[in-house]
Design an enzyme around this catalytic site. Structure first.
Site, PDB file in Angstrom:
ATOM      1  N   ASP A 160     -11.295  -8.248   7.577  1.00 10.69           N
ATOM      2  CA  ASP A 160     -12.686  -8.182   7.109  1.00 10.69           C
ATOM      3  C   ASP A 160     -13.316  -9.571   7.169  1.00 10.69           C
ATOM      4  OD1 ASP A 160     -12.495  -5.463   6.610  1.00 10.69           O
ATOM      5  OD2 ASP A 160     -13.536  -5.605   4.683  1.00 10.69           O
TER       6      ASP A 160
ATOM      7  N   LYS B 126       3.291 -15.276   2.879  1.00  7.46           N
ATOM      8  CA  LYS B 126       3.168 -16.046   1.630  1.00  7.46           C
ATOM      9  C   LYS B 126       4.598 -16.405   1.220  1.00  7.46           C
ATOM     10  CE  LYS B 126       0.790 -17.645  -1.889  1.00  7.46           C
ATOM     11  NZ  LYS B 126       0.002 -18.893  -1.757  1.00  7.46           N
TER      12      LYS B 126
ATOM     13  N   ASP C 215      -5.358  -6.438   6.035  1.00  3.17           N
ATOM     14  CA  ASP C 215      -6.543  -5.734   5.548  1.00  3.17           C
ATOM     15  C   ASP C 215      -7.621  -6.759   5.183  1.00  3.17           C
ATOM     16  OD1 ASP C 215      -8.144  -3.709   4.697  1.00  3.17           O
ATOM     17  OD2 ASP C 215      -7.024  -3.239   2.881  1.00  3.17           O
TER      18      ASP C 215
ATOM     19  N   ASP D 175      -3.183 -17.888   2.233  1.00  5.34           N
ATOM     20  CA  ASP D 175      -4.328 -18.593   1.629  1.00  5.34           C
ATOM     21  C   ASP D 175      -4.865 -19.650   2.593  1.00  5.34           C
ATOM     22  OD1 ASP D 175      -1.790 -19.577   1.137  1.00  5.34           O
ATOM     23  OD2 ASP D 175      -2.254 -20.455  -0.804  1.00  5.34           O
TER      24      ASP D 175
ATOM     25  N   TYR E 243       0.825  -1.220   0.000  1.00  3.15           N
ATOM     26  CA  TYR E 243       0.000   0.000   0.000  1.00  3.15           C
ATOM     27  C   TYR E 243       0.856   1.265   0.000  1.00  3.15           C
ATOM     28  CZ  TYR E 243      -4.004  -3.000   1.132  1.00  3.15           C
ATOM     29  OH  TYR E 243      -4.978  -3.964   1.112  1.00  3.15           O
TER      30      TYR E 243
END
Ligand code: NAD
Length: 353
Positions: free
Chosen positions: A247, A186, A243, A219, A141
């Site tokens: 959620d 990851k 992020d 994942d 970001y």
């Protein structure tokens, strides 16, 4: 004791939930004899409309001088077409960067009273009490970006220093909890994630030898969060993974509207805000859920003002309000029950306080 708090209502439902958050803060302050200096300032789309930019210098100056900052939410379709550096969300990113708010804490605790609002079965939700620690000022970001007619790129960069400091905050918090950390990355694909895993492994082995440490790929983590949520205690991860995963985690609690967050800097300055956005689809209708905002006030009391007892009182008032059956529309929709407006829900919390 006295404290200065800057309120940044922002856009959409931001101002609606901020009003309820302030009522709770003022009520608890009066109860514990805390002299509050509350000041409001502009951010996001509201700031663009008045000053031309999403983070006016005056707002930043006020935030730098405050003991704590509360933020509602920013953004909305009316500012979607402005230059990318002038979008409301850029104001928030600039605030995080300017104040060095590198650590985002997002607790997710399920309440039996809200089990029906979650898409997961109640038995999976029992005992869920997770804190997600998200790196907030690095990664993709904040990396170099660019685009041409036919291509675009965003880059993800992390330094050892950035990873160490977020792992340390997570480690210290984990030591006050169940002494278990799940680090998410990851590392099977990304170089930044390989650095993340090596650094996290070293920090926890050298500095927090009592912690039980687990590493998961992002994942797999998204899946485990749904299949065995109660087994997690503290999860730490980079900016983008955090992020997304927070959620997803909000669905354990029943609604995006109930979750608070704290964003902390090295110096202790903090911005406290619900995790939801400006919800343009319901803005102006007085139906937003103010729980996330009010619980962010509890985090502000605990983390910025060191008033843990007051924070407990606010959390307990919200819990009792929900246990009494009070619901805003987002939660009432599931049970088909009657719903309260944002301000009526705020009244109910104040009555419990
Ligand atoms: P959102 O969180 O605003 O809304 C997602 C969904 O959840 C919507 O259906 C909304 O009605 C619902 N919802 C959210 N908060 C709620 C609440 N308190 N009570 C009841 N329902 C609630 O996410 P979005 O729609 O993806 O984004 C809308 C705008 O908000 C965008 O401009 C986005 O950039 C911005 N945004 C800002 C922040 C922030 O200020 N920290 C965070 C996320 C998104």
């Amino acid at each position: 004791m006295s404290a200065s708090v800057v309120i940044l209502p922002g856009d959409g439902i931001g101002p609606e939930v901020s009003v309820q958050a302030c009522r709770v803060l003022e009520t608890i302050a009066a109860r514990i004899d805390l002299k509050l200096k509350l000041e409001e300032a502009l951010i996001g789309g509201a700031a663009i409309d008045s000053t031309g930019g999403p983070l006016p210098a005056e707002t930043l100056e006020m935030c730098r001088e405050a003991d704590a900052i509360f933020l509602g939410a920013v953004g909305g379709p009316q500012w979607a077409d402005v230059d990318v550096d002038l979008r409301p969300e850029q104001g928030l990113l600039d605030l995080r960067r300017s104040l060095g708010l590198f650590a985002n804490l997002r607790p997710v605790k399920t309440l039996p009273a809200l089990a029906a609002a979650s898409p997961l079965r109640a038995e999976r939700l029992a005992g869920v009490d997770i804190i997600i620690v998200r790196e907030l000022t690095g990664g993709i970001y904040f990396g170099k970006r660019g685009r041409s007619e036919t291509e675009a790129f965003d880059t993800c960069e992390y330094s050892v220093y950035e990873i160490e400091r977020i792992c340390r905050i997570a480690g210290r918090l984990a030591m006050q909890r169940r002494k278990k950390v799940t680090s998410v990355d990851k590392a099977n694909v990304l170089e930044t994630s390989r650095l993340w895993r090596e650094t996290a492994t070293r920090v926890y082995k050298d500095e927090f030898p009592e912690l039980e440490v687990e590493h998961l790929y992002i994942d797999a983590a998204t899946m485990h969060l749904l299949s065995r949520p109660a087994e997690f205690d503290l999860m730490v991860m980079d900016n983008m993974f955090g992020d997304i995963l927070t959620d997803e985690a909000s669905m354990l609690a029943g609604s995006l509207g109930v979750l608070p967050s704290a964003s902390l800097s090295v110096t202790g300055t903090g911005v406290f805000e619900p995790i939801h956005g400006s919800a343009p689809d319901i803005a102006g209708r007085g139906i937003a859920n103010p729980c996330g905002a009010i619980l962010s006030i509890a985090m502000l009391l605990r983390h910025a003002l060191n008033l843990g007892d007051a924070a407990d009182q606010v959390e307990s008032a919200v819990r009792k309000t929900l246990e009494s059956g009070a619901r805003t529309a987002d939660l009432a929709a599931v049970g088909g029950g009657e719903s309260l407006s944002t301000s009526a829900f705020g009244d109910a919390v104040l009555a419990q306080l």
